[in-house]
Design a protein around this motif. Structure first.
Motif, PDB file in Angstrom:
ATOM      1  N   GLY A  75       0.851  -1.427   0.004  1.00  0.00           N
ATOM      2  CA  GLY A  75       0.125   0.001   0.097  1.00  0.00           C
ATOM      3  C   GLY A  75       0.892   1.194   0.084  1.00  0.00           C
ATOM      4  O   GLY A  75       0.336   2.301   0.481  1.00  0.00           O
ATOM      5  N   ALA A  76       2.177   1.324  -0.443  1.00  0.00           N
ATOM      6  CA  ALA A  76       2.887   2.400  -0.310  1.00  0.00           C
ATOM      7  C   ALA A  76       3.557   2.680  -1.690  1.00  0.00           C
ATOM      8  O   ALA A  76       3.778   1.829  -2.711  1.00  0.00           O
ATOM      9  CB  ALA A  76       4.294   1.829   0.639  1.00  0.00           C
ATOM     10  N   ARG A 107      -4.357  -1.487   3.887  1.00  0.00           N
ATOM     11  CA  ARG A 107      -5.332  -2.118   2.831  1.00  0.00           C
ATOM     12  C   ARG A 107      -6.428  -2.653   3.695  1.00  0.00           C
ATOM     13  O   ARG A 107      -7.501  -2.895   3.354  1.00  0.00           O
ATOM     14  CB  ARG A 107      -4.918  -2.827   1.808  1.00  0.00           C
ATOM     15  CG  ARG A 107      -3.921  -2.051   0.952  1.00  0.00           C
ATOM     16  CD  ARG A 107      -3.661  -3.025  -0.291  1.00  0.00           C
ATOM     17  NE  ARG A 107      -2.827  -4.429   0.225  1.00  0.00           N
ATOM     18  CZ  ARG A 107      -2.567  -5.342  -0.615  1.00  0.00           C
ATOM     19  NH1 ARG A 107      -2.977  -5.252  -1.964  1.00  0.00           N
ATOM     20  NH2 ARG A 107      -2.118  -6.504  -0.117  1.00  0.00           N
ATOM     21  N   ASN A 108      -6.249  -3.171   4.986  1.00  0.00           N
ATOM     22  CA  ASN A 108      -6.997  -3.944   5.783  1.00  0.00           C
ATOM     23  C   ASN A 108      -7.056  -3.150   7.361  1.00  0.00           C
ATOM     24  O   ASN A 108      -6.178  -2.646   7.961  1.00  0.00           O
ATOM     25  CB  ASN A 108      -6.390  -5.230   6.017  1.00  0.00           C
ATOM     26  CG  ASN A 108      -6.183  -5.901   4.945  1.00  0.00           C
ATOM     27  OD1 ASN A 108      -7.388  -6.225   4.399  1.00  0.00           O
ATOM     28  ND2 ASN A 108      -5.162  -6.320   4.502  1.00  0.00           N
ATOM     29  N   SER A 109      -8.444  -3.278   7.769  1.00  0.00           N
ATOM     30  CA  SER A 109      -8.362  -2.602   9.319  1.00  0.00           C
ATOM     31  C   SER A 109      -7.532  -3.187  10.339  1.00  0.00           C
ATOM     32  O   SER A 109      -7.501  -4.495  10.412  1.00  0.00           O
ATOM     33  CB  SER A 109      -9.952  -2.914   9.725  1.00  0.00           C
ATOM     34  OG  SER A 109     -10.135  -2.199  10.927  1.00  0.00           O
ATOM     35  N   PRO A 159      -6.656   7.109  13.232  1.00  0.00           N
ATOM     36  CA  PRO A 159      -7.736   6.655  14.497  1.00  0.00           C
ATOM     37  C   PRO A 159      -7.412   5.418  15.024  1.00  0.00           C
ATOM     38  O   PRO A 159      -7.847   4.919  16.162  1.00  0.00           O
ATOM     39  CB  PRO A 159      -9.085   7.101  13.761  1.00  0.00           C
ATOM     40  CG  PRO A 159      -8.775   6.608  12.409  1.00  0.00           C
ATOM     41  CD  PRO A 159      -7.389   7.189  12.146  1.00  0.00           C
ATOM     42  N   GLN A 160      -6.860   4.276  14.126  1.00  0.00           N
ATOM     43  CA  GLN A 160      -6.771   2.806  14.769  1.00  0.00           C
ATOM     44  C   GLN A 160      -5.316   2.696  15.169  1.00  0.00           C
ATOM     45  O   GLN A 160      -5.209   1.347  15.477  1.00  0.00           O
ATOM     46  CB  GLN A 160      -7.433   1.946  13.559  1.00  0.00           C
ATOM     47  CG  GLN A 160      -8.734   1.988  13.111  1.00  0.00           C
ATOM     48  CD  GLN A 160      -9.133   0.352  12.493  1.00  0.00           C
ATOM     49  OE1 GLN A 160      -9.044  -0.631  13.159  1.00  0.00           O
ATOM     50  NE2 GLN A 160      -9.751   0.762  11.393  1.00  0.00           N
ATOM     51  N   LEU A 161      -4.488   3.106  15.000  1.00  0.00           N
ATOM     52  CA  LEU A 161      -2.983   3.145  15.566  1.00  0.00           C
ATOM     53  C   LEU A 161      -3.143   2.859  17.064  1.00  0.00           C
ATOM     54  O   LEU A 161      -3.226   3.903  17.675  1.00  0.00           O
ATOM     55  CB  LEU A 161      -2.223   4.270  14.821  1.00  0.00           C
ATOM     56  CG  LEU A 161      -0.615   4.039  14.952  1.00  0.00           C
ATOM     57  CD1 LEU A 161      -0.125   2.802  14.245  1.00  0.00           C
ATOM     58  CD2 LEU A 161       0.214   5.270  14.588  1.00  0.00           C
ATOM     59  N   ALA A 216      -6.804   5.534   7.914  1.00  0.00           N
ATOM     60  CA  ALA A 216      -7.887   5.131   8.763  1.00  0.00           C
ATOM     61  C   ALA A 216      -7.741   3.718   9.244  1.00  0.00           C
ATOM     62  O   ALA A 216      -8.642   3.317  10.089  1.00  0.00           O
ATOM     63  CB  ALA A 216      -9.308   5.224   7.983  1.00  0.00           C
ATOM     64  N   LEU A 217      -7.133   3.086   8.666  1.00  0.00           N
ATOM     65  CA  LEU A 217      -6.960   1.431   8.894  1.00  0.00           C
ATOM     66  C   LEU A 217      -5.547   1.098   9.641  1.00  0.00           C
ATOM     67  O   LEU A 217      -5.760  -0.107  10.277  1.00  0.00           O
ATOM     68  CB  LEU A 217      -7.064   0.936   7.542  1.00  0.00           C
ATOM     69  CG  LEU A 217      -8.472   1.062   6.564  1.00  0.00           C
ATOM     70  CD1 LEU A 217      -8.212   0.105   5.492  1.00  0.00           C
ATOM     71  CD2 LEU A 217      -9.654   0.741   7.336  1.00  0.00           C
TER      72      LEU A 217
END
Length: 229
Positions: A90-91, A104-106, A151-153, A128-129
Motif C-alpha cells: 500500500g506504499a 489496505r486492511n483494518s 484513528p486505529q493506530l 484510517a486502517l
C-alpha cells in the motif's frame, strides 16, 4: 495499621489535601478541587475517582523509581517480512523515501523496511486502517505528521531513527503503547501530542530528558515509562 495512599493532582502532580470527612480534595499548588463523593450521570462515585487517582500515584511512583516496574517487553515480537509486505503493498517508495502509505486492511500491522531511509511528511496522515507500525533500524528520518491522526493506530515501535520530526504521531486517538529501542539524537516537539490513551512507553534511560518534548509536560503523571537500560 492500614497504609494510606497519597493522592496526586491529575493536572500538576502535586499531593492533594483531603478535607475533614474525606468528601473533597484540593490541590495546594494549582487550586483544582476534586469532589470525591460526587456521582456523575454514568454512576461514577468516590471509588471510581479514588481508583483513577491511585492509578496515577502508581504511575508516578514507578517512573521515579519508587515502585517495581514492568518488564521492558512490547507487542512486536511477530513483526517481520509479512508486515513489510503489507506496508509495501500500500506504499509509494521513491529513491529510499516512503512518499505515501495507505493500509489496505483494518488494524493492519505494518513495518517500514530497511530500504526506506526517510518517511516523508504526512506519508500516512489520517490513514484510517493502520493498527500497528514499526520501523526497521535503517530508517533514519520520520517526517512531520507522518503518521498523525490515524484513528486505529494502537502501537508504534522505533528501532533506529536519527531524526523524529514534530507531530509525527500526534492526535492518534487510540495509541496506547510506544517503544523507542535506541537513543534518537534529533527530536521535534509534540511528537505524540493529543494521544490521550497512551499509557505505556518503553525507551532507553538516555531518552529520559526528552520525555516532556515528546509526550508533554505532565507525561509522567499519566504514562508509565519503562526503561530499557
Amino acid at each position: 495499621m492500614e497504609k494510606k495512599t497519597q493522592l496526586v493532582c491529575e493536572t500538576c502532580g502535586a499531593n492533594l489535601k483531603i478535607s475533614e470527612g474525606g468528601g473533597r480534595a484540593v490541590c495546594p499548588y494549582c487550586g483544582k478541587i476534586y469532589d470525591l463523593g460526587q456521582k456523575t450521570e454514568k454512576g461514577k462515585g468516590i471509588y471510581t475517582v479514588l481508583s483513577s487517582l491511585q492509578q496515577r500515584v502508581g504511575i508516578v511512583a514507578s517512573n521515579y523509581g519508587f515502585a517495581e516496574g514492568r518488564a521492558a517487553s512490547d507487542s512486536f515480537e511477530s513483526d517481520g517480512a509479512e508486515e513489510e509486505r503489507a506496508l509495501l503493498a500500500g506504499a509509494t517508495v521513491r529513491d529510499g523515501v516512503l512518499v505515501r502509505y495507505r493500509a489496505r486492511n483494518s488494524g493492519e500491522a505494518a513495518r517500514v523496511p530497511d530500504e526506506v531511509k526517510i518517511v516523508a511528511k504526512k506519508a500516512a496522515y489520517k490513514d484510517a486502517l493502520v493498527g500497528r507500525v514499526s520501523f526497521a533500524p535503517e530508517v533514519a528520518t520520520i517526517g512531520k505528521k507522518a503518521f498523525s491522526c490515524c484513528p486505529q493506530l494502537v502501537r508504534v515501535r522505533l528501532e533506529g531513527v536519527n531524526t523524529l520530526c514534530s507531530k509525527a504521531f500526534a492526535n492518534c486517538a487510540a495509541l496506547r503503547e510506544v517503544t523507542i529501542a535506541r537513543f534518537i539524537p534529533k527530536v521535534g516537539r509534540k511528537v505524540f501530542a493529543g494521544c490521550k490513551k497512551l499509557t505505556r512507553v518503553i525507551l532507553p534511560r538516555s531518552m529520559e530528558g526528552q520525555i516532556s518534548r515528546l509526550f508533554g509536560r505532565f507525561a509522567k503523571i499519566r504514562i508509565e515509562f519503562v526503561y530499557i537500560d
